[in-house]
Design a protein around this motif. Structure first.
Motif, short mmCIF file in Angstrom:
data_model
loop_
_atom_site.label_atom_id
_atom_site.label_comp_id
_atom_site.label_asym_id
_atom_site.label_seq_id
_atom_site.Cartn_x
_atom_site.Cartn_y
_atom_site.Cartn_z
N ALA D 56 0.85 -1.20 0.00
CA ALA D 56 0.00 0.00 0.00
C ALA D 56 0.88 1.25 0.00
O ALA D 56 1.85 1.32 0.75
CB ALA D 56 -0.90 0.01 1.24
N VAL D 57 0.52 2.21 -0.87
CA VAL D 57 1.33 3.42 -1.04
C VAL D 57 0.54 4.64 -0.58
O VAL D 57 -0.60 4.83 -1.00
CB VAL D 57 1.74 3.59 -2.52
CG1 VAL D 57 2.57 4.86 -2.71
CG2 VAL D 57 2.48 2.35 -3.02
N PHE D 58 1.16 5.47 0.27
CA PHE D 58 0.53 6.69 0.77
C PHE D 58 1.38 7.92 0.43
O PHE D 58 2.39 8.15 1.10
CB PHE D 58 0.35 6.61 2.29
CG PHE D 58 -0.52 5.47 2.73
CD1 PHE D 58 -1.90 5.64 2.86
CD2 PHE D 58 0.03 4.21 2.97
CE1 PHE D 58 -2.71 4.57 3.26
CE2 PHE D 58 -0.78 3.15 3.37
CZ PHE D 58 -2.15 3.32 3.50
N PRO D 59 0.99 8.66 -0.60
CA PRO D 59 1.72 9.92 -0.85
C PRO D 59 1.46 10.88 0.30
O PRO D 59 0.32 10.98 0.78
CB PRO D 59 1.11 10.43 -2.16
CG PRO D 59 0.44 9.24 -2.77
CD PRO D 59 -0.03 8.42 -1.60
N LEU D 60 2.47 11.58 0.75
CA LEU D 60 2.35 12.40 1.96
C LEU D 60 2.42 13.90 1.70
O LEU D 60 2.48 14.69 2.65
CB LEU D 60 3.43 12.00 2.98
CG LEU D 60 3.42 10.52 3.40
CD1 LEU D 60 4.51 10.25 4.43
CD2 LEU D 60 2.05 10.09 3.94
N ASP D 61 2.41 14.31 0.43
CA ASP D 61 2.46 15.75 0.10
C ASP D 61 1.05 16.29 -0.09
O ASP D 61 0.32 15.81 -0.97
CB ASP D 61 3.23 15.99 -1.20
CG ASP D 61 4.73 15.78 -1.05
OD1 ASP D 61 5.12 14.67 -0.64
OD2 ASP D 61 5.48 16.72 -1.36
N LEU D 279 13.33 18.66 9.81
CA LEU D 279 11.95 18.88 10.26
C LEU D 279 11.03 18.93 9.04
O LEU D 279 11.27 19.67 8.09
CB LEU D 279 11.84 20.19 11.04
CG LEU D 279 12.69 20.33 12.31
CD1 LEU D 279 12.27 21.60 13.07
CD2 LEU D 279 12.55 19.11 13.21
N GLY D 280 9.98 18.11 9.12
CA GLY D 280 8.98 18.11 8.06
C GLY D 280 7.69 18.73 8.58
O GLY D 280 7.22 18.36 9.64
N GLU D 281 7.11 19.66 7.84
CA GLU D 281 5.95 20.39 8.33
C GLU D 281 4.80 20.34 7.34
O GLU D 281 5.00 20.32 6.12
CB GLU D 281 6.36 21.85 8.61
CG GLU D 281 7.40 21.94 9.72
CD GLU D 281 8.19 23.24 9.75
OE1 GLU D 281 8.89 23.47 10.75
OE2 GLU D 281 8.13 24.00 8.76
N LEU D 282 3.62 20.33 7.86
CA LEU D 282 2.40 20.37 7.05
C LEU D 282 2.30 19.20 6.08
O LEU D 282 1.75 19.32 5.00
CB LEU D 282 2.29 21.71 6.31
CG LEU D 282 2.14 22.94 7.23
CD1 LEU D 282 2.28 24.22 6.41
CD2 LEU D 282 0.79 22.90 7.94
N TRP D 283 2.87 18.06 6.49
CA TRP D 283 2.70 16.86 5.67
C TRP D 283 1.26 16.37 5.80
O TRP D 283 0.60 16.55 6.82
CB TRP D 283 3.66 15.76 6.13
CG TRP D 283 5.10 16.03 5.82
CD1 TRP D 283 5.73 17.24 5.72
CD2 TRP D 283 6.11 15.03 5.61
NE1 TRP D 283 7.07 17.06 5.45
CE2 TRP D 283 7.33 15.72 5.37
CE3 TRP D 283 6.12 13.64 5.59
CZ2 TRP D 283 8.53 15.04 5.12
CZ3 TRP D 283 7.31 12.96 5.35
CH2 TRP D 283 8.49 13.66 5.10
N GLN D 284 0.78 15.74 4.74
CA GLN D 284 -0.60 15.27 4.72
C GLN D 284 -0.61 13.83 5.24
O GLN D 284 -0.49 12.87 4.48
CB GLN D 284 -1.13 15.33 3.28
CG GLN D 284 -2.63 15.18 3.16
CD GLN D 284 -3.36 16.52 3.27
OE1 GLN D 284 -2.99 17.49 2.61
NE2 GLN D 284 -4.40 16.57 4.08
N LEU D 285 -0.76 13.71 6.55
CA LEU D 285 -0.58 12.40 7.18
C LEU D 285 -1.90 11.70 7.49
O LEU D 285 -1.89 10.58 8.03
CB LEU D 285 0.22 12.55 8.48
CG LEU D 285 1.64 13.11 8.33
CD1 LEU D 285 2.30 13.25 9.71
CD2 LEU D 285 2.50 12.18 7.45
N GLY D 286 -3.02 12.32 7.16
CA GLY D 286 -4.31 11.77 7.58
C GLY D 286 -4.60 10.37 7.09
O GLY D 286 -5.01 9.50 7.87
#
Lengths: 323, 323, 323, 323
Positions: D56-61, D279-286
């Motif tokens: 399973a692949v989850f793009p995080l941007d 540091l990674g910020e505002l990644w779309q982790l939902g």
């Protein structure tokens, strides 16, 4: 070296420039960045305003996207974005990206073209120019340009004299051609004046079909003054501080690549780099020229406020001709 | 509805606008996009050129980055890039990105601000404006702006009359304040003229320390004309086609949020959206005002060539005052 | 039309496309915007991760300004500006202008090139594409690309087989050439795999002297797969979802202008517009190819996260090969 | 100073940094620009690929315009322009202007934030950073990021433990909070791993009504880890090379302005400027977090290919989580 009556030395009395042509360096001091625009004096400004007889105004800037496709592919077109601002009521802003002031109607500042590699007008170095210390467009912006303009309409004068002429053909205008156009005006040049050279090129280009324009740019040729020392002498001795035209490069395009050509076969390097003369390119001169042909008055007040960008190279002319 | 002598109706004779104030819609026809600039006639242009007495030229545009930090954070500063072109000799181009014409000295076009949500000057819709069919800056660019200007120097007139005044304090100027400044000039307004309102704000801002400017922007206040119907009436009845100032919004900032405030507490909506009046903001008027104080002549020729960008909203004024 | 075992029909079993070639439209439903990327299944993703044997990582993106001058003059280079933010301690931001994702290493989305005028992959219209409703890069971005990759190193395979080959010469690779390169790998293609075609072109270009590169761009030629139906058949029947290369256009440049050339003499229109195949161009494959030559392992895990720009056309591949 | 088994010293064994906190400078040599990313070894990369169990692949941007309005007004949104290329068949390009890689999902490079004025990670000077010689994003781009990731879902763990938690409330997470989230995973951290901290903030923000988001930005607050030395110690001792989150600044916003706050009340300066931690910020982790909650597996393979921009500061993560 400016003469007592405020006139500059004649071309043949200027010192030779090291790679050919004559040099105007130092005429206005070692640190000068204005070039021939120094010849704009209050007296000449005042006199120019008195040329207005009717109150007719001719804006001379083509639309920012009015030269499409741009004649130099690397310049590209500006991208224009509208920005909605909802509060307190519908409001709009706009933003330009990729705005190269030399894509449409333009002034070339004295920072645009060197005389020899790395050496600009009045001895400014590349570092002087890149840092905005010398020759950049803001020097003219902070002075403001107001002058008498003389319209040389070669696009009408040549055919009227029985000469075949097509604006899209890359014709080189000789000194005699310019004199022919001047004789039609019945006017003399005067120190501090600006020459407006109407070749018909821009109007012709804008009227070609889309595909023709796209093809044409790939093999660019455009009318303009010839690359000769006679022409350099003529322009200097006219007393003009600037020459603006509706063609691509004021001078004929492409440059003359023959080794025996007058210095570099590319007059820009002498006009900008040695004379400190302002070159205006791709100005929209059609309406003004038609009006001059109509009323027989070929001089006017010209005002131009170059963009006040520190360290800038080119600018829309933001020019008005007032008759 | 224009009166026989070419004068417009007086404010109190205009029809009421639906949300308050009076309406200039339709005075120049249902499709008009020029607004009060229609009042620029050849006769007035000619007369304006005759105001020049000395040949002194005052460029009125601040540098593109001359309002730093910008007073509206979303506008941002232009990014300026130099481009080297090595052939045939050292040449330079330049490119601007993020160039918002309302970051420094500017004209607001009649497309900048609506009167009511979605409805702009003369009934233009948002779609009319977004598509560039109506009200955008290029309408003025294709006409060119040439007018008599009258300098109202409130920054000097108020203190001279014993009034305390600080340019950074957000003072609202009343009709009486403007009349005080006008009385100093000894001049009357005339149809088609342009008012140049010197508040001292821009010069003050530019001289503050870096950190102070950054802090100040977070809590923006700036002097300007008051948000009242008296002021709207005064400006319309002056016959002026434009009012340009060295302050943020011509009118005092921030807007008046009280419900009982004259329509919207934000005069832009009436001046731009109903009158079709050109507003000039953040013009660099200091040198001109100082010269007027010095020689006692408070009128001049003003020329302005807005940027010829199709569908554009704002523009540097590219303005010259000539005395 | 997908066959029971998950394999697609063979090229010769596809319906004919109306202007020539075969059509993959409809294989994944009438609204599909992913194209062959639909062939990326969890099973294949899982299997691809198991190809990693050493933990060696090869980023495959050239620098944003790593193709200089750009091979397509209109694309231009990005302009990069650093922005200082003084508070609360020295901080920096950066901004890119004029960032065309197809200037350096890139994916072409299925919105980049039509099959016939106005008609894109799977029947999408120009309006579908311009509005971002179909085929744009964000469809792939929202899926993420993870696949087995097979390295075809024609730059090494041809000379090793005694064939003269120069990366700067515009060589057209035949099906036999690709088979030669594949045979060196000892591998078979598999449904859902990605072909990485190393031609040596980008590395060669980057090593030319400045002036040579500038001259070379004016008469652009670059190696790539030939414009033939045999090649179209070969690529489809390989089962690959994408083919990425270090050359300009995957296929040989310039296109074949002869009327008898396989549809259009320009394979893009079939590969993108009919097959829905992802084309990767100007990828930096040199280090990966050298490593494969070294250890004899020509397959790897490939991950790529295209830029998540709604309605976007191209993207840097943001690709990693992991062995 | 790296210990025999490849582990770094513990926080309390690091030397003190001159303005407070502990220093990781020099651990990877005096010229290092990678920071903790040096801890990415082939063995760890290989092991991370073996975490994949389902494919399973989850793009995080998030989308480039997916944080709207941007949380930092000066950053602004990218402007996206489609460019039509008619020949030889309908083709499209696209261009981004005003693309600030820190407007949406992002990595902060080690050039983004100094420790003390003018001094960046590992002693790099402002000149080192501005010239792109040290610490800029391209150092990570040329390595490629491949690691084991551990998902810390505080947005679920806190409520599950009976704690009230709202993503829009500016909650500061303590070490105990992170330990609570970790305990849910049943996992330990490992050297070289990446922490993915799901706070629910970005998803919450995206679902607010337009006007609420606009208002909210004016008084920005966002959840994140607390500004304490306990937190600095915890993050360092975790062995993580990076911590990426779906909130504004990884740490709670706004910074703590009290004089007694742990160095500067702004953990960035220690994490980036002393630790060299990404540091990674505002990644779309939902979506990833929901999947972890669903299958109970809170670790995965993470790949990230930062944009290869020489001298760049920020980048979209271009990240994929693969389970």
């Amino acid at each position: 070296m400016t003469e007592p009556n405020g006139r500059l030395p004649r071309y043949d009395d200027l010192p030779a420039a090291d790679l050919g042509g004559r040099s105007g360096w130092g005429l206005f001091g070692p640190d000068d960045s204005l070039g021939l625009m120094n010849q704009q004096t209050p007296e000449r400004v005042l006199a120019a305003t008195r040329l207005v007889q009717r109150g007719a105004v001719f804006p001379l800037d083509a639309a920012l996207d009015g030269v499409d496709p741009p004649l130099t592919p690397k310049r590209g077109k500006p991208r224009h974005t509208l920005v909605h601002r909802p509060s307190p009521v519908t409001g709009l802003d706009d933003v330009y990206d990729n705005f190269n002031p030399q894509t449409s109607s333009q002034w070339d500042s004295l920072a645009h073209m060197a005389y020899s590699p790395g050496t600009f007008y009045n001895g400014a170095t590349e570092e002087d120019v890149l840092s905005g210390r010398r020759n950049t467009i803001d020097f003219w912006a902070r002075q403001g340009i107001v002058a008498r303009a003389v319209v040389l309409d070669v696009a009408r004068a040549l055919p009227a004299a029985g000469r075949e002429y097509r604006p899209g053909s890359g014709t080189a205008f000789t000194v005699e051609d310019l004199e022919l156009a001047r004789s039609v005006t019945g006017l003399s040049y005067s120190p501090g004046c600006i020459l407006l050279l109407h070749t018909g090129f821009l109007g012709w280009y804008q009227q070609q079909p889309d595909q023709d324009r796209a093809d044409w740019v790939r093999n660019l040729r455009a009318p303009g003054v010839e690359h000769t020392e006679e022409m350099a002498r003529y322009l200097w001795d006219s007393g003009a501080v600037a020459i603006a035209s509706d063609t691509f490069a004021v001078e004929v395009w492409p440059p003359d690549g023959r080794p025996e050509a007058f210095p570099f076969g590319f007059l820009h390097r002498v006009l900008i780099g040695q004379f400190g003369m302002a070159l205006g390119e791709l100005w929209q001169l059609g309406d003004l020229a038609a009006d001059c042909a109509d009323d027989g008055v070929f001089e006017c007040l010209l005002t131009s406020a170059p963009i006040n960008g520190r360290g800038g190279i080119g600018s829309p002319p933001n020019a008005l001709a007032i008759k």
